[in-house]
Motif scaffolding. Structure first.
Motif, PDB file in Angstrom:
ATOM      1  N   LEU A  25       0.838  -1.203   0.000  1.00  0.00           N
ATOM      2  CA  LEU A  25       0.000   0.000   0.000  1.00  0.00           C
ATOM      3  C   LEU A  25       0.877   1.259   0.000  1.00  0.00           C
ATOM      4  CD1 LEU A  25      -2.890   1.277   0.454  1.00  0.00           C
ATOM      5  CD2 LEU A  25      -2.303   1.242   2.867  1.00  0.00           C
ATOM      6  N   LEU A  26       1.888   1.279   0.844  1.00  0.00           N
ATOM      7  CA  LEU A  26       2.792   2.430   0.896  1.00  0.00           C
ATOM      8  C   LEU A  26       3.525   2.628  -0.430  1.00  0.00           C
ATOM      9  CD1 LEU A  26       4.339   2.167   4.459  1.00  0.00           C
ATOM     10  CD2 LEU A  26       3.097   4.110   3.520  1.00  0.00           C
ATOM     11  N   LEU A  27       4.043   1.561  -0.983  1.00  0.00           N
ATOM     12  CA  LEU A  27       4.772   1.671  -2.246  1.00  0.00           C
ATOM     13  C   LEU A  27       3.865   2.174  -3.357  1.00  0.00           C
ATOM     14  CD1 LEU A  27       6.923  -1.586  -2.057  1.00  0.00           C
ATOM     15  CD2 LEU A  27       7.675   0.762  -1.680  1.00  0.00           C
ATOM     16  N   ALA A  28       2.658   1.648  -3.427  1.00  0.00           N
ATOM     17  CA  ALA A  28       1.713   2.076  -4.472  1.00  0.00           C
ATOM     18  C   ALA A  28       1.323   3.539  -4.288  1.00  0.00           C
ATOM     19  CB  ALA A  28       0.477   1.179  -4.457  1.00  0.00           C
ATOM     20  N   ALA A  29       1.081   3.939  -3.048  1.00  0.00           N
ATOM     21  CA  ALA A  29       0.681   5.326  -2.788  1.00  0.00           C
ATOM     22  C   ALA A  29       1.812   6.293  -3.117  1.00  0.00           C
ATOM     23  CB  ALA A  29       0.258   5.487  -1.325  1.00  0.00           C
ATOM     24  N   LEU A  30       3.050   5.911  -2.816  1.00  0.00           N
ATOM     25  CA  LEU A  30       4.189   6.788  -3.091  1.00  0.00           C
ATOM     26  C   LEU A  30       4.528   6.837  -4.578  1.00  0.00           C
ATOM     27  CD1 LEU A  30       6.414   5.882  -0.024  1.00  0.00           C
ATOM     28  CD2 LEU A  30       5.180   8.031  -0.412  1.00  0.00           C
ATOM     29  N   ASP A  31       4.124   5.817  -5.329  1.00  0.00           N
ATOM     30  CA  ASP A  31       4.379   5.797  -6.768  1.00  0.00           C
ATOM     31  C   ASP A  31       3.396   6.667  -7.550  1.00  0.00           C
ATOM     32  OD1 ASP A  31       6.602   4.214  -6.712  1.00  0.00           O
ATOM     33  OD2 ASP A  31       5.535   2.344  -7.099  1.00  0.00           O
ATOM     34  N   ARG A  32       2.245   6.927  -7.007  1.00  0.00           N
ATOM     35  CA  ARG A  32       1.231   7.714  -7.716  1.00  0.00           C
ATOM     36  C   ARG A  32       1.573   9.200  -7.645  1.00  0.00           C
ATOM     37  NH1 ARG A  32      -4.624   6.101  -6.761  1.00  0.00           N
ATOM     38  NH2 ARG A  32      -4.792   7.768  -8.260  1.00  0.00           N
ATOM     39  N   ALA A  33       1.160   9.919  -8.641  1.00  0.00           N
ATOM     40  CA  ALA A  33       1.413  11.368  -8.688  1.00  0.00           C
ATOM     41  C   ALA A  33       0.239  12.099  -8.057  1.00  0.00           C
ATOM     42  CB  ALA A  33       1.638  11.811 -10.126  1.00  0.00           C
ATOM     43  N   ASP A  34       0.026  11.866  -6.779  1.00  0.00           N
ATOM     44  CA  ASP A  34      -1.096  12.475  -6.053  1.00  0.00           C
ATOM     45  C   ASP A  34      -0.549  13.008  -4.740  1.00  0.00           C
ATOM     46  OD1 ASP A  34      -3.255  12.716  -4.125  1.00  0.00           O
ATOM     47  OD2 ASP A  34      -4.516  11.594  -5.519  1.00  0.00           O
ATOM     48  N   ARG A  35      -0.512  14.334  -4.597  1.00  0.00           N
ATOM     49  CA  ARG A  35       0.083  14.953  -3.402  1.00  0.00           C
ATOM     50  C   ARG A  35      -0.639  14.560  -2.134  1.00  0.00           C
ATOM     51  NH1 ARG A  35       1.249  21.146  -4.945  1.00  0.00           N
ATOM     52  NH2 ARG A  35      -0.703  21.342  -3.870  1.00  0.00           N
ATOM     53  N   ALA A  73       3.971   5.865   6.762  1.00  0.00           N
ATOM     54  CA  ALA A  73       5.400   5.526   6.770  1.00  0.00           C
ATOM     55  C   ALA A  73       6.065   6.000   8.066  1.00  0.00           C
ATOM     56  CB  ALA A  73       6.093   6.149   5.553  1.00  0.00           C
ATOM     57  N   THR A  74       5.622   7.134   8.582  1.00  0.00           N
ATOM     58  CA  THR A  74       6.172   7.638   9.847  1.00  0.00           C
ATOM     59  C   THR A  74       5.820   6.700  10.997  1.00  0.00           C
ATOM     60  OG1 THR A  74       6.030   9.901   9.036  1.00  0.00           O
ATOM     61  CG2 THR A  74       6.243   9.621  11.420  1.00  0.00           C
ATOM     62  N   LEU A  75       4.594   6.193  11.014  1.00  0.00           N
ATOM     63  CA  LEU A  75       4.209   5.231  12.052  1.00  0.00           C
ATOM     64  C   LEU A  75       5.027   3.947  11.922  1.00  0.00           C
ATOM     65  CD1 LEU A  75       0.334   5.724  12.108  1.00  0.00           C
ATOM     66  CD2 LEU A  75       2.027   6.585  13.741  1.00  0.00           C
ATOM     67  N   VAL A  76       5.272   3.497  10.685  1.00  0.00           N
ATOM     68  CA  VAL A  76       6.109   2.314  10.461  1.00  0.00           C
ATOM     69  C   VAL A  76       7.527   2.580  10.980  1.00  0.00           C
ATOM     70  CG1 VAL A  76       7.171   0.873   8.670  1.00  0.00           C
ATOM     71  CG2 VAL A  76       4.737   1.446   8.522  1.00  0.00           C
ATOM     72  N   ALA A  77       8.059   3.773  10.700  1.00  0.00           N
ATOM     73  CA  ALA A  77       9.410   4.113  11.165  1.00  0.00           C
ATOM     74  C   ALA A  77       9.475   4.175  12.687  1.00  0.00           C
ATOM     75  CB  ALA A  77       9.853   5.442  10.557  1.00  0.00           C
ATOM     76  N   HIS A  78       8.455   4.758  13.320  1.00  0.00           N
ATOM     77  CA  HIS A  78       8.432   4.799  14.790  1.00  0.00           C
ATOM     78  C   HIS A  78       8.427   3.373  15.343  1.00  0.00           C
ATOM     79  CE1 HIS A  78       8.151   9.060  15.392  1.00  0.00           C
ATOM     80  NE2 HIS A  78       6.952   9.185  14.852  1.00  0.00           N
ATOM     81  N   ASP A  79       7.629   2.502  14.750  1.00  0.00           N
ATOM     82  CA  ASP A  79       7.571   1.105  15.193  1.00  0.00           C
ATOM     83  C   ASP A  79       8.945   0.454  15.038  1.00  0.00           C
ATOM     84  OD1 ASP A  79       6.128  -1.511  15.828  1.00  0.00           O
ATOM     85  OD2 ASP A  79       6.929  -1.938  13.818  1.00  0.00           O
ATOM     86  N   ALA A  80       9.593   0.705  13.914  1.00  0.00           N
ATOM     87  CA  ALA A  80      10.909   0.115  13.676  1.00  0.00           C
ATOM     88  C   ALA A  80      11.938   0.626  14.683  1.00  0.00           C
ATOM     89  CB  ALA A  80      11.360   0.421  12.245  1.00  0.00           C
ATOM     90  N   HIS A  81      11.870   1.921  15.018  1.00  0.00           N
ATOM     91  CA  HIS A  81      12.804   2.484  16.000  1.00  0.00           C
ATOM     92  C   HIS A  81      12.595   1.846  17.371  1.00  0.00           C
ATOM     93  CE1 HIS A  81      13.445   6.435  13.570  1.00  0.00           C
ATOM     94  NE2 HIS A  81      14.017   5.403  13.019  1.00  0.00           N
ATOM     95  N   GLN A  82      11.333   1.577  17.711  1.00  0.00           N
ATOM     96  CA  GLN A  82      11.041   0.991  19.018  1.00  0.00           C
ATOM     97  C   GLN A  82      11.446  -0.473  19.087  1.00  0.00           C
ATOM     98  OE1 GLN A  82       6.860   1.778  19.516  1.00  0.00           O
ATOM     99  NE2 GLN A  82       7.196   3.915  20.074  1.00  0.00           N
ATOM    100  N   THR A  83      11.376  -1.176  17.961  1.00  0.00           N
ATOM    101  CA  THR A  83      11.645  -2.611  17.962  1.00  0.00           C
ATOM    102  C   THR A  83      13.025  -2.975  17.448  1.00  0.00           C
ATOM    103  OG1 THR A  83      10.696  -2.854  15.750  1.00  0.00           O
ATOM    104  CG2 THR A  83       9.205  -3.168  17.634  1.00  0.00           C
ATOM    105  N   GLY A  84      13.709  -1.992  16.851  1.00  0.00           N
ATOM    106  CA  GLY A  84      15.020  -2.273  16.292  1.00  0.00           C
ATOM    107  C   GLY A  84      14.975  -2.943  14.927  1.00  0.00           C
ATOM    108  N   PRO A 129      13.874   4.160  -1.800  1.00  0.00           N
ATOM    109  CA  PRO A 129      13.872   4.660  -3.187  1.00  0.00           C
ATOM    110  C   PRO A 129      12.628   5.500  -3.506  1.00  0.00           C
ATOM    111  CG  PRO A 129      14.460   2.341  -3.131  1.00  0.00           C
ATOM    112  CD  PRO A 129      14.008   2.707  -1.746  1.00  0.00           C
ATOM    113  N   ARG A 130      11.467   5.108  -2.980  1.00  0.00           N
ATOM    114  CA  ARG A 130      10.245   5.881  -3.237  1.00  0.00           C
ATOM    115  C   ARG A 130      10.292   7.234  -2.536  1.00  0.00           C
ATOM    116  NH1 ARG A 130       9.531   0.692  -4.474  1.00  0.00           N
ATOM    117  NH2 ARG A 130       7.908   0.288  -6.000  1.00  0.00           N
ATOM    118  N   LEU A 131      10.835   7.251  -1.336  1.00  0.00           N
ATOM    119  CA  LEU A 131      10.941   8.518  -0.609  1.00  0.00           C
ATOM    120  C   LEU A 131      11.912   9.464  -1.311  1.00  0.00           C
ATOM    121  CD1 LEU A 131      11.036   7.159   3.057  1.00  0.00           C
ATOM    122  CD2 LEU A 131       9.083   8.187   1.867  1.00  0.00           C
ATOM    123  N   LEU A 132      13.012   8.930  -1.810  1.00  0.00           N
ATOM    124  CA  LEU A 132      13.969   9.759  -2.548  1.00  0.00           C
ATOM    125  C   LEU A 132      13.346  10.290  -3.839  1.00  0.00           C
ATOM    126  CD1 LEU A 132      17.208   7.669  -1.991  1.00  0.00           C
ATOM    127  CD2 LEU A 132      16.724   9.951  -1.079  1.00  0.00           C
TER     128      LEU A 132
END
Length: 170
Positions: free
Chosen positions: A102-112, A122-133, A142-145
């Protein structure tokens, strides 16, 4: 106003989080206190789009004024700890293949608007990753870049721009 036994509790909570003013019709207008800005969630479903836009503009101005260094801030703060019975559900939702697709598809679309919503998730996913390592960035980076390469004003929101910078720095 609110009546009944919970009214004083709600009034106290509102006074802690917001400032009240009156408009010309003497209706109460609630404005979030600056010290509560970190709690603001741009995806909260109970506000109208214009209300979210006003809140986001105000939050961006506040962040600009209070920035003490070049470090970016996340689009949303880390969520509070989940109830122990629900923690595995949150973890599974944030880490599952469907969320990643879902994240990859949403970031690939040209919709602000869709991109800003995807940055929220993605921020919630990153927070989860920081908490769990756990790692999270390989598939999304690549999509964020690519999103950043679309230009500094592409997202149309200083909050989303800063949130994207935080994700790229995370």
């Amino acid at each position: 106003g609110l009546a009944g036994p919970v009214a004083p509790l709600v009034d106290s909570l509102l006074a802690d989080l917001s400032l009240v003013t009156r408009d010309a019709a003497d209706d109460a207008l609630w404005d979030l206190r600056p010290e509560a800005f970190a709690e603001y969630d741009p995806a909260f479903p109970r506000l109208s789009r214009p209300s979210h836009e006003r809140a986001a503009e105000r939050l961006a101005r506040f962040r600009q004024k209070t920035r003490t260094k070049k470090a970016s801030r996340p689009l949303v703060a880390p969520p509070p700890p989940a109830h122990p019975d629900l923690a595995p559900v949150r973890a599974d939702l944030l880490r599952c293949a469907a969320t990643r697709r879902l994240l990859l598809a949403a970031l690939d679309r040209a919709d602000r608007d869709l991109a800003c919503r995807a940055l929220h998730l993605a921020t919630l996913v990153a927070h989860d990753a920081h908490q769990t390592g756990l790692s999270w960035a390989e598939t999304l980076l690549p999509r964020l870049l690519d999103l950043r390469a679309r230009g500094p004003d592409y997202l149309g929101s200083p909050l989303c721009d800063e949130g994207l910078d935080w994700l790229l720095d995370a």
